[in-house]
Every structure is written in C-alpha cells, then in structure tokens.
Design an enzyme around this catalytic site. Structure first.
Site, PDB file in Angstrom:
ATOM      1  N   THR A  90       4.506  -0.576   0.948  1.00  0.00           N
ATOM      2  CA  THR A  90       5.336   0.580   1.813  1.00  0.00           C
ATOM      3  C   THR A  90       6.564   0.874   1.128  1.00  0.00           C
ATOM      4  O   THR A  90       7.321   1.792   1.777  1.00  0.00           O
ATOM      5  CB  THR A  90       5.542  -0.148   3.083  1.00  0.00           C
ATOM      6  OG1 THR A  90       6.652  -1.370   3.078  1.00  0.00           O
ATOM      7  CG2 THR A  90       4.465  -0.613   3.906  1.00  0.00           C
ATOM      8  N   LYS A  91       7.146   0.331   0.160  1.00  0.00           N
ATOM      9  CA  LYS A  91       8.522   0.631  -0.381  1.00  0.00           C
ATOM     10  C   LYS A  91       8.581   2.131  -0.995  1.00  0.00           C
ATOM     11  O   LYS A  91       7.608   2.670  -1.396  1.00  0.00           O
ATOM     12  CB  LYS A  91       8.934  -0.483  -1.416  1.00  0.00           C
ATOM     13  CG  LYS A  91       9.114  -1.802  -0.642  1.00  0.00           C
ATOM     14  CD  LYS A  91       9.927  -1.869   0.747  1.00  0.00           C
ATOM     15  CE  LYS A  91      10.290  -3.207   1.006  1.00  0.00           C
ATOM     16  NZ  LYS A  91       9.101  -3.907   1.741  1.00  0.00           N
TER      17      LYS A  91
END
Length: 399
Positions: free
Chosen positions: A196-197
């Site tokens: 998700t980064k």
C-alpha cells in the site's frame, strides 16, 4: 431501523481502499531478473540502494525485506538492547514498538500532539527527564500518513539528552522538510515498500543512515552476521566458500526480483506522488466545506500516503464504527490508522499501567478517524463517489 439497514440514495460503486500502480515496466523488470539466473540479493538490489540514496541525499541506504527488519537492524546498530529502552508513540503500527522488544529492550510511550497525529516532543522530554530517561537509547518518531513529525524539536532533545533518533518512515517517502528528506534527519530512517505504500515491491524496506560504522554493522547483521554477501561470494575471484561470521545476525536481505520492481517504482515516485495529491486536493476542497469532518494535517513537502478523515462526533448521531460500516456497505474500502497499542492484550499484559487514560490524544484520534481510499490510479468518478458518500452519511446523521 438500524444504521446498517439504512439505504443509500447514491448508485453503488466499488472503490477499493488501495490498488497498487503496476505497469508493464514492472512486469518486464521481473522477467529480466528471472531470465538472468540470479534471483536473490545481487546487482539489482545494489543498484536500488544507490538510486534510493541519491534520491533522498542519504550517505548510506541498505535494502531489507521489510520496514520491521529495518527497524530491528537500525535499533541494534544504534545501541538498543536489554537494559535499554526506546521512546515512541502508541499511535503506530505494532512493528515500531515490537522491534525494540525483539532486541530485549523496553518501550516508553509518549502521547501525540493535539493538532495532529505526530508524537509530542513535550511528552518525549517528560520521559527523558524522568528516572526512566537514563535507560533511553533512542527516540523513534513515526511520520504518520506522510506528515513529518516536529523533527527540529526532537533533534534538539536528542542532542540535549544524548540519545539517538530513528525515524519510522514507513509512510513518508518522499516527504521533505527544511531539514531535508524524512529519513535523513535522524541517525537512521527506515522506509517501507509494502503493497500500500507510496512506492511498492510487495514487501521490502530501506534503512538510511549517516554514519559509515552504523551502515557496516547493518550490512553485516542483515545477512546472518556474514562479512560477505552472496553476490560478492559468487561473483568474486576469491573462493566463494570463504567468509566469516562476525555476529549472530538476521535474515533480512531484499532479493533482486523485488528490487527490480522497486527500481521502476522509484523512477515513477514523483509522478505517483503527484497523482495522489490530485485526489488529496479534491478531498480537501470538498471536506473543508463539511462541518462534521476535519481534513488531515499536512505540510508542504509531505508525501500523501494516507488520507485520514477525522469525524467531529459532537456533530454526528453515529459512532466512527457506524460511519465506517456505512461507507463499506456503499462499496468503499476503508481502514483505521491506527489502533493505539494500549488496546492490544500483549502490551496491556507487558505494561499494566499502559492505559488509554494516559494517552487522551491518541485515544481521541482513534475514536474519530477513518482512512479512506487514496491511490494513484483512482478515477475522478471514484473520488467524487467517496466524497458524495461521506457527505450523504454526514448529512443524514448530523446532530
């Protein structure tokens, strides 16, 4: 009729909480590594380290298989061990504090600031001035959602009390301040490349440090305490079987197949960040006109990893959980960042006086906050749908 039974007037649309921005470039990079015959840590990882270090102006950058591994390595290299302690925030993912526990150290917690989600320097100093202060080896600020903590004040405290600073930068690439990029201000900065980064290779991380001796220690400890890595042993003219074990290390290296993905993502980092910021602006413009929500605190130069929406519960006839459930029923992916650590049984058993009453700001933010979708390839229709959904629920349950 319960809140869960209420029907929305909007035409339902599915908006995932997150979807990684992956193209044929990342696919080709993986294929190239697969065909090279070298899959583990090697040339790709070494090039990724160089490129990342150059991107954020860090003297040393060492790739690891997760932010958690990186935190453990950075802490170990900077003197966190049994009999020592770190200071961090309870408003974080568990790995920040757990990394210190893996090394046998204690964790002291400081509440967050009233106006944002960042650790409060005044609370840090209260601990440093207390009898516990003599045990502190490092302060570990967490740059939540890309919003950088008050590093000027924290660095002043570190110098005053002679402790190290290890920045948890899982959310903060490529955040930049007047002091430099997040992760280059303290003694170490640890990044995450989880799915998700802001850039991702599925799993992975990077430890950035200023000091050569610290870098050398991390380099040894990330691969079993060996004094030579596999790339050196199998591509050098020296006999590949000759190496020394200089310490009882870990297995934390990042393989080339993931580094290849990360290198492509790194080249696109500014583009991906700019795309996120388009959605953030739309959110801010819309939500600033709604009196039952508060937009996230940001500073110029912050990365936009998460969009944490705060509810003004005094103006709503529903709880955060009920509001979140209604968004989910409308097809909108949500999360909560974070569940403060004093809510978890492990930490409550370890430290019986670690209670929510002692951290009123962390508890208040937890009860009010919802993370809503924010990712580079969201469509304009998705952003509008999320805004309209928040507006509809808020107006329906306005106090």
């Amino acid at each position: 009729m319960s809140l869960s039974e209420q029907k929305t007037e909007l035409k339902k649309m599915n908006v995932p909480f997150f979807k990684a921005s992956i193209s044929e470039e990342e696919e080709q990079a993986c294929t190239n590594v697969l065909r090279s015959g070298w899959l583990t840590t090697g040339k790709e990882t070494h090039e990724f380290e160089k490129e990342f270090a150059q991107k954020i102006n860090s003297p040393f950058a060492l790739a690891v298989n997760s932010n958690t591994s990186g935190m453990i390595l950075a802490m170990e290299a900077l003197g966190v061990k049994p009999g020592k302690a770190v200071i961090t925030t309870p408003y974080t993912f568990v790995s920040t504090a757990a990394s210190a526990r893996h090394l046998g150290a204690d964790v002291y917690f400081a509440d967050i600031e009233k106006e944002n989600y960042s650790i409060d320097p005044e609370k840090i100093e209260e601990i440093l001035k207390s009898p516990h202060g003599k045990n502190v080896a490092a302060i570990v600020p967490v740059h939540i959602a890309g919003n950088v903590c008050n590093m000027k004040h924290i660095m002043e405290l570190a110098e005053k009390y002679n402790v190290k600073v290890i920045e948890d930068c899982a959310h903060s690439f490529p955040s930049k301040t007047s002091l430099g990029f997040a992760g280059t201000i303290g003694d170490a900065g640890v990044f995450s490349f989880y799915a998700t980064k802001t850039i991702t290779c599925g799993e992975g991380g990077m430890v950035c440090v200023k000091d050569k001796k610290t870098a050398e220690r991390i380099l040894q400890m990330r691969l079993h305490g060996m004094n030579r890595d596999a790339w050196d042993r199998y591509t050098s003219n020296k006999a590949s079987w000759e190496y020394d074990i200089v310490a009882s290390g870990f297995k934390s290296n990042l393989p080339d197949i993931l580094s290849a993905i990360a290198r492509v993502q790194l080249k696109k980092a500014d583009i991906l960040d700019a795309k996120r910021k388009v959605h953030v602006k739309k959110y801010n413009d819309a939500f600033s006109k709604m009196d039952f929500v508060k937009i996230p605190p940001t500073s110029e130069g912050d990365a936009c990893h998460l969009y944490i929406l705060r509810l003004d519960l005094l103006k709503l006839k529903c709880t955060r959980n009920e509001f979140a459930s209604m968004l989910q029923e409308m097809g909108i992916g949500i999360s909560v960042h974070f569940i403060p650590l004093f809510h978890f049984s492990y930490w409550k058993k370890l430290y019986p006086d670690f209670t929510k009453e002692k951290f009123p700001e962390a508890e208040k933010k937890f009860q009010e906050s919802i993370s809503i979708p924010l990712w580079p390839d969201m469509t304009e229709e998705m952003t509008k749908y999320v805004i309209q959904a928040v507006k509809e629920i808020g107006e329906k349950y306005h106090a």
